[in-house]
Design a protein around this motif. Structure first.
Motif, PDB file in Angstrom:
ATOM      1  N   GLY A 101       0.850  -1.184   0.000  1.00  0.00           N
ATOM      2  CA  GLY A 101       0.000   0.000   0.000  1.00  0.00           C
ATOM      3  C   GLY A 101       0.885   1.232   0.000  1.00  0.00           C
ATOM      4  O   GLY A 101       2.056   1.178   0.402  1.00  0.00           O
ATOM      5  N   ALA A 102       0.346   2.353  -0.477  1.00  0.00           N
ATOM      6  CA  ALA A 102       1.125   3.596  -0.502  1.00  0.00           C
ATOM      7  C   ALA A 102       1.443   4.065   0.916  1.00  0.00           C
ATOM      8  O   ALA A 102       2.476   4.698   1.161  1.00  0.00           O
ATOM      9  CB  ALA A 102       0.358   4.675  -1.255  1.00  0.00           C
ATOM     10  N   ILE A 103       0.567   3.738   1.839  1.00  0.00           N
ATOM     11  CA  ILE A 103       0.769   4.155   3.230  1.00  0.00           C
ATOM     12  C   ILE A 103       2.129   3.722   3.771  1.00  0.00           C
ATOM     13  O   ILE A 103       2.807   4.476   4.448  1.00  0.00           O
ATOM     14  CB  ILE A 103      -0.355   3.557   4.120  1.00  0.00           C
ATOM     15  CG1 ILE A 103      -1.626   4.372   3.974  1.00  0.00           C
ATOM     16  CG2 ILE A 103       0.046   3.480   5.574  1.00  0.00           C
ATOM     17  CD1 ILE A 103      -1.612   5.659   4.761  1.00  0.00           C
ATOM     18  N   ILE A 106       4.645   6.110   2.382  1.00  0.00           N
ATOM     19  CA  ILE A 106       4.549   7.432   2.996  1.00  0.00           C
ATOM     20  C   ILE A 106       5.239   7.418   4.360  1.00  0.00           C
ATOM     21  O   ILE A 106       6.079   8.266   4.674  1.00  0.00           O
ATOM     22  CB  ILE A 106       3.066   7.861   3.146  1.00  0.00           C
ATOM     23  CG1 ILE A 106       2.411   8.029   1.770  1.00  0.00           C
ATOM     24  CG2 ILE A 106       2.943   9.154   3.961  1.00  0.00           C
ATOM     25  CD1 ILE A 106       0.902   8.250   1.813  1.00  0.00           C
ATOM     26  N   PHE A 125      -4.619  14.652   3.259  1.00  0.00           N
ATOM     27  CA  PHE A 125      -4.639  13.282   3.736  1.00  0.00           C
ATOM     28  C   PHE A 125      -3.770  13.243   5.004  1.00  0.00           C
ATOM     29  O   PHE A 125      -2.582  13.568   4.938  1.00  0.00           O
ATOM     30  CB  PHE A 125      -4.062  12.404   2.622  1.00  0.00           C
ATOM     31  CG  PHE A 125      -4.097  10.942   2.897  1.00  0.00           C
ATOM     32  CD1 PHE A 125      -5.303  10.283   3.076  1.00  0.00           C
ATOM     33  CD2 PHE A 125      -2.918  10.213   2.957  1.00  0.00           C
ATOM     34  CE1 PHE A 125      -5.325   8.918   3.305  1.00  0.00           C
ATOM     35  CE2 PHE A 125      -2.943   8.848   3.183  1.00  0.00           C
ATOM     36  CZ  PHE A 125      -4.154   8.205   3.363  1.00  0.00           C
ATOM     37  N   ILE A 171      -0.392  16.632  -3.135  1.00  0.00           N
ATOM     38  CA  ILE A 171      -1.242  15.508  -3.533  1.00  0.00           C
ATOM     39  C   ILE A 171      -2.037  15.975  -4.750  1.00  0.00           C
ATOM     40  O   ILE A 171      -2.680  17.020  -4.702  1.00  0.00           O
ATOM     41  CB  ILE A 171      -2.196  15.105  -2.393  1.00  0.00           C
ATOM     42  CG1 ILE A 171      -1.381  14.789  -1.134  1.00  0.00           C
ATOM     43  CG2 ILE A 171      -3.046  13.909  -2.810  1.00  0.00           C
ATOM     44  CD1 ILE A 171      -2.226  14.468   0.073  1.00  0.00           C
ATOM     45  N   ASN A 175      -6.656  15.206  -1.932  1.00  0.00           N
ATOM     46  CA  ASN A 175      -7.672  14.604  -1.085  1.00  0.00           C
ATOM     47  C   ASN A 175      -7.738  15.468   0.171  1.00  0.00           C
ATOM     48  O   ASN A 175      -6.698  15.684   0.774  1.00  0.00           O
ATOM     49  CB  ASN A 175      -7.231  13.153  -0.746  1.00  0.00           C
ATOM     50  CG  ASN A 175      -8.218  12.424   0.131  1.00  0.00           C
ATOM     51  OD1 ASN A 175      -9.267  12.943   0.473  1.00  0.00           O
ATOM     52  ND2 ASN A 175      -7.860  11.200   0.495  1.00  0.00           N
ATOM     53  N   ASP A 202       2.089  12.942  -4.485  1.00  0.00           N
ATOM     54  CA  ASP A 202       1.212  11.784  -4.313  1.00  0.00           C
ATOM     55  C   ASP A 202       0.170  11.790  -5.433  1.00  0.00           C
ATOM     56  O   ASP A 202      -0.695  12.657  -5.487  1.00  0.00           O
ATOM     57  CB  ASP A 202       0.556  11.857  -2.927  1.00  0.00           C
ATOM     58  CG  ASP A 202      -0.318  10.646  -2.609  1.00  0.00           C
ATOM     59  OD1 ASP A 202      -0.941  10.104  -3.539  1.00  0.00           O
ATOM     60  OD2 ASP A 202      -0.396  10.272  -1.423  1.00  0.00           O
ATOM     61  N   SER A 204      -2.079   9.415  -6.110  1.00  0.00           N
ATOM     62  CA  SER A 204      -2.995   8.291  -5.866  1.00  0.00           C
ATOM     63  C   SER A 204      -4.332   8.427  -6.581  1.00  0.00           C
ATOM     64  O   SER A 204      -5.037   7.442  -6.769  1.00  0.00           O
ATOM     65  CB  SER A 204      -3.207   8.108  -4.366  1.00  0.00           C
ATOM     66  OG  SER A 204      -2.002   7.674  -3.779  1.00  0.00           O
ATOM     67  N   PHE A 205      -4.700   9.652  -6.992  1.00  0.00           N
ATOM     68  CA  PHE A 205      -5.983   9.830  -7.693  1.00  0.00           C
ATOM     69  C   PHE A 205      -5.797  10.271  -9.141  1.00  0.00           C
ATOM     70  O   PHE A 205      -6.742  10.728  -9.778  1.00  0.00           O
ATOM     71  CB  PHE A 205      -6.839  10.859  -6.942  1.00  0.00           C
ATOM     72  CG  PHE A 205      -7.249  10.380  -5.576  1.00  0.00           C
ATOM     73  CD1 PHE A 205      -8.378   9.591  -5.410  1.00  0.00           C
ATOM     74  CD2 PHE A 205      -6.488  10.685  -4.466  1.00  0.00           C
ATOM     75  CE1 PHE A 205      -8.742   9.120  -4.158  1.00  0.00           C
ATOM     76  CE2 PHE A 205      -6.845  10.225  -3.204  1.00  0.00           C
ATOM     77  CZ  PHE A 205      -7.972   9.442  -3.046  1.00  0.00           C
ATOM     78  N   SER A 235      -0.749   5.083  -4.967  1.00  0.00           N
ATOM     79  CA  SER A 235      -1.569   3.992  -4.442  1.00  0.00           C
ATOM     80  C   SER A 235      -2.395   3.427  -5.575  1.00  0.00           C
ATOM     81  O   SER A 235      -2.871   4.160  -6.434  1.00  0.00           O
ATOM     82  CB  SER A 235      -2.494   4.526  -3.346  1.00  0.00           C
ATOM     83  OG  SER A 235      -3.495   3.573  -3.055  1.00  0.00           O
ATOM     84  N   SER A 237      -5.040   1.600  -4.704  1.00  0.00           N
ATOM     85  CA  SER A 237      -6.279   1.274  -3.986  1.00  0.00           C
ATOM     86  C   SER A 237      -7.520   1.899  -4.596  1.00  0.00           C
ATOM     87  O   SER A 237      -8.555   1.258  -4.707  1.00  0.00           O
ATOM     88  CB  SER A 237      -6.186   1.743  -2.533  1.00  0.00           C
ATOM     89  OG  SER A 237      -5.192   1.040  -1.856  1.00  0.00           O
ATOM     90  N   LYS A 238      -7.442   3.184  -4.948  1.00  0.00           N
ATOM     91  CA  LYS A 238      -8.640   3.925  -5.321  1.00  0.00           C
ATOM     92  C   LYS A 238      -8.979   3.727  -6.797  1.00  0.00           C
ATOM     93  O   LYS A 238     -10.090   3.367  -7.130  1.00  0.00           O
ATOM     94  CB  LYS A 238      -8.466   5.420  -5.034  1.00  0.00           C
ATOM     95  CG  LYS A 238      -7.717   5.758  -3.737  1.00  0.00           C
ATOM     96  CD  LYS A 238      -8.445   5.367  -2.487  1.00  0.00           C
ATOM     97  CE  LYS A 238      -7.654   5.441  -1.179  1.00  0.00           C
ATOM     98  NZ  LYS A 238      -6.890   6.605  -0.898  1.00  0.00           N
ATOM     99  N   ARG A 246      -3.580  -4.203  -0.786  1.00  0.00           N
ATOM    100  CA  ARG A 246      -2.419  -3.396  -0.419  1.00  0.00           C
ATOM    101  C   ARG A 246      -1.364  -3.325  -1.524  1.00  0.00           C
ATOM    102  O   ARG A 246      -0.321  -3.997  -1.452  1.00  0.00           O
ATOM    103  CB  ARG A 246      -1.770  -3.894   0.898  1.00  0.00           C
ATOM    104  CG  ARG A 246      -2.729  -4.212   2.021  1.00  0.00           C
ATOM    105  CD  ARG A 246      -3.663  -3.062   2.365  1.00  0.00           C
ATOM    106  NE  ARG A 246      -2.940  -1.863   2.764  1.00  0.00           N
ATOM    107  CZ  ARG A 246      -3.153  -0.673   2.217  1.00  0.00           C
ATOM    108  NH1 ARG A 246      -4.053  -0.501   1.272  1.00  0.00           N
ATOM    109  NH2 ARG A 246      -2.474   0.364   2.627  1.00  0.00           N
ATOM    110  N   ALA A 247      -1.615  -2.544  -2.537  1.00  0.00           N
ATOM    111  CA  ALA A 247      -0.656  -2.378  -3.623  1.00  0.00           C
ATOM    112  C   ALA A 247      -0.381  -0.900  -3.869  1.00  0.00           C
ATOM    113  O   ALA A 247      -1.303  -0.120  -4.096  1.00  0.00           O
ATOM    114  CB  ALA A 247      -1.175  -3.034  -4.900  1.00  0.00           C
TER     115      ALA A 247
END
Ligand SMILES: *Cc1c(COP(=O)(O)O)cnc(C)c1O
Length: 385
Positions: A101-103, A106, A125, A171, A175, A202, A204-205, A235, A237-238, A246-247
């Motif tokens: 996961g990106a978490i 981070i 975030f 980001i 977010n 980031d 992620s979106f 991430s 995930s979204k 968790r990728a």
């Protein structure tokens, strides 16, 4: 049958326990079993992408029994998965770091590379400031609702040059508001802020954002060769609808990738996320994914347009798969969220715990077309009173 008030009380308690993240839909269902949750508009994923993944998963792993190998054996090492990903994202494997996961990335990057001072735009975030070491100074750059939460580029550059942090975080799209910086602006910021040791971006979106009529993807990842301070975090995930496996990955300077791998992360992936990453490199999956990505973007933008017509709320512009919505009917955001859950079974994200946001705000995710229709109808009914 519990009364509205009793349900409200239970929900408020759950929210308190969850801190700066929202209680998950599972927690809500366990804690308040008498509630019927019809639409989870809290979690931000592309539901069509989840279906697509599930299709492959069922055909290739469940129906064939291939799932056994995934569970019984170790996944590949970080470096091997990076190599498989290299072609599809157009980045040399030495510059790719795979995360659980990106978490995980981070947390690692912030704890390892941020030593003195970090500049973070808010609202944001929360992990970005929650994970900093105790002796790191956090400078919050507030985005204002009066400016639609847009980042003022010139003021931002000035602030960073004045504060001289070792880390900045952007980001894109942001977010919780969905604000977007064009690829041109990102390149400009990277040029201006070459001296900042860690430029965290980031994306992620990013699969939900677009700059032309073909909805082409605009990632800044290949700028890592020009700007060695860039740490691009992604991430899956979204936009791929697979938070449960968790990728995530990062694109960064190869020296950093090496450094991190020397400190662990050998088998930090799992069989399912490796399966996903390998699927992601396959042409047939990619073209099918592209179709559900574009379909979902179009529906999302339509959804946001319709939300804009509803009275007693203000909807802020978004290039992500959600919208930040200001509640103007006199409710607090928490009470609005609980109300919508109890009366309509719609679960929203309250923003009452987000720092840097004044007023009553909720974040509303775009779901399937029929779920979005139900959300629009329920909002209209609730807010037209
Ligand atoms: C959800 C989210 C993440 C975390 O992603 P995971 O890959 O699920 O760990 C990272 N950054 C932003 C901006 C997010 O919204």
């Amino acid at each position: 049958m519990k009364t509205h008030q009793e349900l409200l009380k239970k929900l408020r308690l759950l929210k308190e326990e969850a801190g700066s993240h929202s209680p998950s839909i599972i927690t809500i269902k366990e804690g308040v079993p008498e509630l019927e949750v019809k639409v989870d508009a809290c979690f931000l994923s592309n539901p069509y992408a989840t279906e697509l993944f599930l299709d492959y998963f069922k055909r290739e792993l469940i129906d064939t029994g291939g799932i056994k190998d995934l569970l019984e054996f170790y996944p590949s090492q970080n470096k091997v998965i990076a190599e498989s990903l290299s072609g599809v994202i157009g980045i040399h494997p030495d510059n790719i770091f795979i995360g659980n996961g990106a978490i995980e990335i981070i947390q690692t990057v912030i704890q390892k590379y941020t030593k003195k001072k970090i500049v973070i735009n808010i609202p944001t975030f929360s992990s970005y400031y929650e994970f900093v070491n105790d002796d790191v100074e956090v400078i919050y750059n507030k985005l204002y609702k009066e400016n639609n939460f847009d980042l003022n580029i010139d003021e931002y550059v000035e602030l960073v040059k004045h504060e001289r942090p070792d880390t900045v975080v952007l980001i894109n799209p942001n977010n919780p508001n969905g604000g977007y910086l064009s690829s041109e602006k990102i390149a400009h910021l990277l040029r201006e802020l070459r001296d900042v040791k860690n430029f965290i971006l980031d994306e992620s979106f990013i699969h939900f954002a677009f700059e032309n009529e073909y909805y082409d993807l605009k990632t800044a990842s290949n700028l890592v060769y020009k700007f060695p301070n860039l740490i691009l975090i992604k991430s899956m995930s979204k936009d791929f609808g697979i938070a449960g496996i968790r990728a995530g990955y990062a694109v960064m300077n190869s020296r950093r990738v090496q450094e991190l791998l020397l400190n662990g992360f050998l088998w930090n992936s799992n069989g399912l996320s490796e399966y996903f990453f390998r699927l992601y490199t396959r042409d047939n999956f990619l073209s099918e994914y592209e179709a559900v990505r574009v379909k979902y973007i179009k529906e999302t933008q339509e959804f946001i347009k319709e939300l804009n017509q509803i009275p007693n709320i203000k909807v802020y512009p978004s290039m992500a798969n959600f919208a930040l919505v200001e509640i103007l009917n006199g409710d607090t955001s928490d009470d609005f969220v609980f109300n919508m859950l109890i009366k309509y079974g719609i679960y929203l994200r309250t923003c009452s715990d987000k720092i840097g946001i004044n007023g009553e705000f909720v974040r509303l995710a775009s779901r399937t077309k029929s779920e979005n229709k139900y959300i629009i109808e329920s909002f209209t009914k609730e807010l037209s009173k």
